[in-house]
Design a protein around this motif. Structure first.
Motif, PDB file in Angstrom:
ATOM      1  N   HIS A 267       0.820  -1.216   0.000  1.00 44.28           N
ATOM      2  CA  HIS A 267       0.000   0.000   0.000  1.00 44.28           C
ATOM      3  C   HIS A 267       0.855   1.269   0.000  1.00 44.28           C
ATOM      4  N   GLU A 274      -2.686   4.886  -9.471  1.00 39.10           N
ATOM      5  CA  GLU A 274      -3.781   4.098 -10.040  1.00 39.10           C
ATOM      6  C   GLU A 274      -3.278   2.696 -10.386  1.00 39.10           C
ATOM      7  N   LYS A 314      -5.877  -0.499  -1.503  1.00 45.67           N
ATOM      8  CA  LYS A 314      -6.389   0.868  -1.555  1.00 45.67           C
ATOM      9  C   LYS A 314      -6.285   1.575  -0.210  1.00 45.67           C
ATOM     10  N   GLU A 334     -12.418  -1.839  -8.737  1.00 49.46           N
ATOM     11  CA  GLU A 334     -11.082  -2.359  -8.433  1.00 49.46           C
ATOM     12  C   GLU A 334     -11.027  -3.886  -8.451  1.00 49.46           C
TER      13      GLU A 334
END
Length: 444
Positions: A267, A274, A314, A334
């Motif tokens: 992360h 993106e 995310k 996603e």
């Protein structure tokens, strides 16, 4: 000698150290916090409405607590057996110890014994069993029966009968996953209750089949295409199976955890970039259970590798809110980016190691990679006592307990090795679950 009798001897011959008692108290804390943290959920309301346990009905009390333990998907996991032993063994042991006013060390000894029996049978069922049968539900009754047998002081013959009749009550199919039904909570409820009932009957002379495991029409013959009977009694000198069990840091299927752990690690490297594509390499059992590209409810999202990886990448975290409607909607674009496959090296190591490999390709052309052979919470990468207390406190507060009472309960559970009475825990004392007393207290 039958496998069942050999298992009873193995369990009763194992030495228990002070460290073992302390480890057992940590797993009791984890399991009971998972149960009490679920008190405000809809499955808990239904369990209490249909099967409210009365004091004196030991089996029904084990049923109720066993059902609660598995609702939040936060309870422990033994990798080699693919079982969640705590949610079956600990409710059974607690119900018997509380009913007979027993003390902490006897309770913890029974918990160790129950984990041993459950996990050893689970290690013997073979990989194919898990494709249809829920190992916790089929193997769990052996553990709850062994725990109850220790607390009730059963003889060797009586313990064998108890395990025999626990085995004949084994059940639990994975079909509930197709619709996200609540059956999994019934699996653990029945698993806990069945063992208590089997031990109580054995104490009165109710016999059970000695060759329930290896017999011509026994457990292996009926449930297992590729059993490994020798695993029931292999390596008796190993540490207790409880100490080889993993504790969950995230509220979802344990098969998703290695990938979550790797995704959280990536992360910060992503820095908000993106994502163009994600590939996840896992073992076949993880895909069998958790290949769910479009989960439509919180429970199915907890069994979706696509959702879990997407939201871990995310957000950099996974918690109960990660599976609600808003989070599922937020990840709708996603999840399709996450492709699953079997990674040969990861698959060959399963179930000894539950691993995952992740590669993330960003829209700006970068490639990031992470892998895990042991996820956070595994014995090789353990959750420590302080971390576990933090987890337990959060669960208890979510279940409606006041902060002071939560701290007091955590202290009492961790004091079980000093041999305090099990009744001192007062799990369902009036008012502990919020404004209204929980169902167990009202029926007591």
């Amino acid at each position: 000698m039958s496998l069942t009798r050999s298992l009873v001897h193995l369990v009763r011959d194992k030495h228990i150290t002070e460290a073992d008692f302390e480890w057992a108290s940590l797993f009791v804390l984890d399991t009971l916090a998972c149960a009490l943290g679920a008190l405000k959920t809809e499955p808990a309301r239904i369990l209490a409405t249909v099967a409210p346990p009365a004091r004196g009905d030991t089996g029904r009390r084990a049923f109720y607590l066993g059902g609660l333990c598995h609702i939040l998907e936060m309870d422990d996991l033994h990798r080699d057996s693919v079982t969640h032993p705590g949610c079956v063994v600990i409710p059974a042991a607690w119900a018997v110890a509380e009913e007979h006013d027993l003390r902490g060390r006897a309770f913890l000894k029974a918990v160790l014994a129950g984990y041993e029996a459950c996990c050893r049978v689970g290690m013997a069922v073979g990989k194919a069993h898990y494709r249809v049968w829920h190992n916790t539900s089929t193997c769990g009754p052996f553990g709850s029966a062994m725990a109850a047998a220790e607390l009730l002081g059963l003889t060797g013959d009586q313990a064998v009968w108890a395990l025999g009749n626990a085995g004949t009550q084994s059940s639990g199919l994975w079909e509930f996953l197709a619709s996200g039904a609540m059956s999994k909570h019934l699996h653990t409820a029945r698993g806990a209750e069945s063992g208590v009932l089997a031990a109580q009957l054995a104490r009165e002379g109710f016999t059970g089949p000695e060759r329930i495991l290896e017999g011509e029409k026994g457990f292996f013959a009926g449930f297992c295409r590729d059993p490994v009977p020798a695993a029931v009694t292999a390596a008796p000198e190993q540490s207790w199976q409880l100490t080889r069990t993993s504790i969950k840091p995230w509220p979802c299927c344990r098969h998703t955890h290695p990938a979550i752990d790797a995704a959280i690690g990536l992360h910060s490297e992503l820095g908000g970039a993106e994502i163009a594509r994600v590939t996840v390499g896992a073992y076949q059992a993880a895909l069998d259970v958790c290949d769910r590209p479009q989960p439509e409810d919180p429970y199915s999202a907890k069994f979706s590798l696509q959702h879990c990886v997407a939201i871990a990448l995310k957000d950099g975290r996974v918690d109960q809110a990660s599976f609600d409607a808003a989070s599922r909607s937020r990840m709708a674009g996603e999840r399709p980016k996450v492709a699953l496959s079997v990674a040969p090296g990861v698959d060959s190591a399963y179930p000894r190691s539950w691993g995952a490999e992740i590669t993330v390709e960003t829209a700006d052309g970068r490639k990031l990679h992470a892998s895990r052979r042991e996820a956070k919470g595994d014995p090789e990468n353990p959750v420590g006592p302080e971390e576990l207390s933090v987890k337990a406190r959060a669960l208890l507060l979510d279940g409606g307990m006041a902060a002071g009472e939560a701290n007091a309960l955590i202290g009492k559970i961790l004091a079980l090795p000093t041999d305090i009475p099990v009744r001192d825990l007062e799990l369902f004392a009036p008012g502990r679950a919020g404004e209204a007393a929980p169902p167990l207290a009202r029926s007591a």
